[in-house]
Design an enzyme around this catalytic site. Structure first.
Site, PDB file in Angstrom:
ATOM      1  N   PRO A 289      25.910 -62.111 -42.394  1.00 23.06           N
ATOM      2  CA  PRO A 289      25.507 -63.292 -41.625  1.00 23.06           C
ATOM      3  C   PRO A 289      25.128 -62.930 -40.197  1.00 23.06           C
ATOM      4  O   PRO A 289      25.710 -62.034 -39.589  1.00 23.06           O
ATOM      5  CB  PRO A 289      26.778 -64.164 -41.653  1.00 23.06           C
ATOM      6  CG  PRO A 289      27.896 -63.180 -41.820  1.00 23.06           C
ATOM      7  CD  PRO A 289      27.346 -62.082 -42.689  1.00 23.06           C
ATOM      8  N   ARG A 291      22.598 -65.544 -37.999  1.00 24.15           N
ATOM      9  CA  ARG A 291      22.387 -66.890 -37.463  1.00 24.15           C
ATOM     10  C   ARG A 291      23.628 -67.776 -37.662  1.00 24.15           C
ATOM     11  O   ARG A 291      24.018 -68.529 -36.771  1.00 24.15           O
ATOM     12  CB  ARG A 291      21.193 -67.537 -38.170  1.00 24.15           C
ATOM     13  CG  ARG A 291      20.841 -68.938 -37.689  1.00 24.15           C
ATOM     14  CD  ARG A 291      20.008 -69.694 -38.723  1.00 24.15           C
ATOM     15  NE  ARG A 291      18.964 -68.872 -39.298  1.00 24.15           N
ATOM     16  CZ  ARG A 291      17.718 -68.805 -38.839  1.00 24.15           C
ATOM     17  NH1 ARG A 291      17.372 -69.524 -37.789  1.00 24.15           N
ATOM     18  NH2 ARG A 291      16.826 -68.036 -39.429  1.00 24.15           N
ATOM     19  N   CYS A 359       1.491 -71.400 -20.302  1.00 25.58           N
ATOM     20  CA  CYS A 359       0.099 -71.830 -20.419  1.00 25.58           C
ATOM     21  C   CYS A 359      -0.406 -71.759 -21.854  1.00 25.58           C
ATOM     22  O   CYS A 359      -1.323 -70.991 -22.182  1.00 25.58           O
ATOM     23  CB  CYS A 359      -0.783 -70.992 -19.494  1.00 25.58           C
ATOM     24  SG  CYS A 359      -0.428 -71.261 -17.758  1.00 25.58           S
ATOM     25  N   TYR A 388      18.194 -65.766 -32.410  1.00 29.93           N
ATOM     26  CA  TYR A 388      16.744 -65.543 -32.333  1.00 29.93           C
ATOM     27  C   TYR A 388      16.094 -66.226 -31.135  1.00 29.93           C
ATOM     28  O   TYR A 388      14.909 -66.506 -31.157  1.00 29.93           O
ATOM     29  CB  TYR A 388      16.067 -65.966 -33.631  1.00 29.93           C
ATOM     30  CG  TYR A 388      16.654 -65.278 -34.832  1.00 29.93           C
ATOM     31  CD1 TYR A 388      16.424 -63.920 -35.040  1.00 29.93           C
ATOM     32  CD2 TYR A 388      17.463 -65.959 -35.731  1.00 29.93           C
ATOM     33  CE1 TYR A 388      16.989 -63.270 -36.124  1.00 29.93           C
ATOM     34  CE2 TYR A 388      18.038 -65.310 -36.815  1.00 29.93           C
ATOM     35  CZ  TYR A 388      17.792 -63.967 -37.000  1.00 29.93           C
ATOM     36  OH  TYR A 388      18.370 -63.316 -38.062  1.00 29.93           O
TER      37      TYR A 388
END
Length: 452
Positions: A289, A291, A359, A388
């Site tokens: 694992p 995340r 931008c 992430y």
């Protein structure tokens, strides 16, 4: 916004995490700021370990460091007794600098370079997850030259498609990762590994995707992996010692996400293993694992700047970060929740869309979120940014990457400092021919006379 871990709204109406008032954190460290709930991270790690202990299976839990890798994070992984999964020389170097035992590290990746393989062999990593025939041959040659054996798992794509975004599916047949299962590539790779002089095959690995909210995919994949192990035992006399079933366990980003408790995923893995390996010795089961350990523990704090309203269409609020510190919405339409950290107890009054300062028209963090009437200078907290976000952060528009703080029991520890303007130039080089040349007074006079 759903409050994860130790998060709460305190008596001042401010968002508090790990006993730390986020308004004070903004004053101390500035914004944007990655805030990480350390107790929540440790709790998630322990949930995986406890759930596997209840199964009675031999197991290892490895943290997938690609989700979030820093010196401090690697120290926590070691303290909690997990293995560490790295996918680059940078992640390996970070782990080694943190003092992580190299024999508890394993090296992933579909295109490990020659220098990365040599570095990993030199420091003595515990295991390689081999992804293709090129790597298999190269690693065999390098280890043989050193007079050693590299312990390996073979990664396979079992042909199982997890119910997730196309960009984060990895177990389907058409994937850049792993040896193909259906064509027999992985069996051929096992034959080669067993006949090699520089490799020690321990078993197999698969990973079917990320953000998975059901257990069917794991059950199907484990069944196919068990068939592979049985074939290798019957045809090659190879007894699988390790079966790594990957990670991908889902977390809650918003109210549409319904992840299962950690124990439910582990129970499904146990069922699949006991059914698939019926009548055979069950190998040690590994999971990785990433995340699901750090995702919900992270919150990013921004300051609201300008606002723009398109009558009858939309109201935009802009914050002092964006796709440089969270590219996930632009990459694969990730959805987030948010709240005003300095006015957490106030009722919602409007729906706005949160724009970043970069931008790009696609630099949108959240398209529609309900908040109190937003004012310039408010603090916006976006939840579940632990995975992430820091690891994908970039310097687009020469924007500096944020600081990271671990929060625990009322103490905020700075674990990554905010980049300075000077940091942005630390690798820049100016060729001699482009350097500004000092012009003498005589030269200036000559230029003026010519122009005159």
């Amino acid at each position: 916004m759903y409050l994860h871990g130790t998060s709460r709204i305190n008596e001042q109406g401010h968002l508090e995490i790990g006993g730390c008032d986020t308004v004070k954190l903004a004053e101390q460290f500035g914004t944007p700021l990655y805030m990480v709930d350390e107790a929540h991270i440790r709790n998630r790690m322990r949930q995986f370990v406890t759930a596997f202990q209840k199964t009675g299976l031999a197991f290892q839990v490895a943290y997938a460091s690609k989700a979030f890798s820093t010196l401090a994070m690697n120290r926590i992984v070691e303290e909690e007794g997990l293995l560490l999964d790295v996918v680059s020389d940078g992640e390996l170097y970070t782990a080694l600098q943190a003092g992580f035992p190299p024999d508890r590290i394993y090296f992933h990746g579909n295109n490990k370079t020659l220098s990365e393989l040599e570095m990993a062999l030199e420091v003595g990593v515990g295991l390689f997850v081999v992804d293709n025939f090129t790597e298999l041959s190269l690693l065999d040659r390098l280890a043989t030259t050193r007079g050693s054996k590299a312990r390996i798992l073979l990664r396979t794509t079992p042909g199982v498609e997890a119910h997730t975004h196309d960009y984060i599916q990895t177990g389907q047949e058409d994937s850049k990762f792993g040896f193909d299962y259906l064509s027999g590539q992985v069996f051929q790779a096992a034959q080669l590994a067993l006949s090699s002089s520089g490799l020690e095959l321990l078993g197999f690995h698969c990973h079917i995707g990320s953000q998975i909210f059901e257990t069917e995919g794991f059950s199907l994949a484990i069944g196919k992996m068990a068939d592979l192990c049985k074939e290798c035992q019957n045809s090659l006399g190879f007894q699988t010692k390790v079966l790594n079933v990957g990670g991908g366990f889902g977390i809650r980003y918003n109210d549409r996400d319904q992840p299962l408790p950690v124990a439910k995923y582990v129970e499904a893995i146990e069922r699949g293993v006991r059914i698939g390996f019926h009548g055979m010795d069950i190998p040690e089961i590994w999971v990785e694992p990433g995340r699901s350990i750090v995702g919900e523990a992270g919150t990013t704090l921004y300051t609201v700047g300008t606002m723009k309203e398109v009558p009858g269409v939309r109201k935009y609020i802009s914050v002092d970060g964006g796709m440089n510190d969270n590219p996930r919405p632009a990459l694969y339409q990730a959805n987030y929740e948010a709240m005003l950290a300095n006015r957490g107890a106030e009722p919602v009054a409007e729906t706005v869309s949160v724009a970043g300062k970069l931008c790009e028209s696609g630099d949108m963090l959240i398209w529609d979120v309900s908040l109190p009437q937003v004012k310039n200078g408010d603090l916006l907290a976006v939840s579940c940014t632990g995975a992430y976000n820091y690891s994908m952060a970039n310097n687009y528009n020469r924007v500096r990457r944020p600081a990271v703080v671990f929060l625990r029991e009322g103490v905020a520890d700075l674990i990554v400092r905010r980049e300075s303007l000077a940091d942005l130039l630390q690798n820049d080089q100016l060729p001699e021919r482009l350097k500004r040349k000092e012009v003498s007074v005589t030269d200036k006079d000559a230029v003026l006379e010519t122009e005159g």
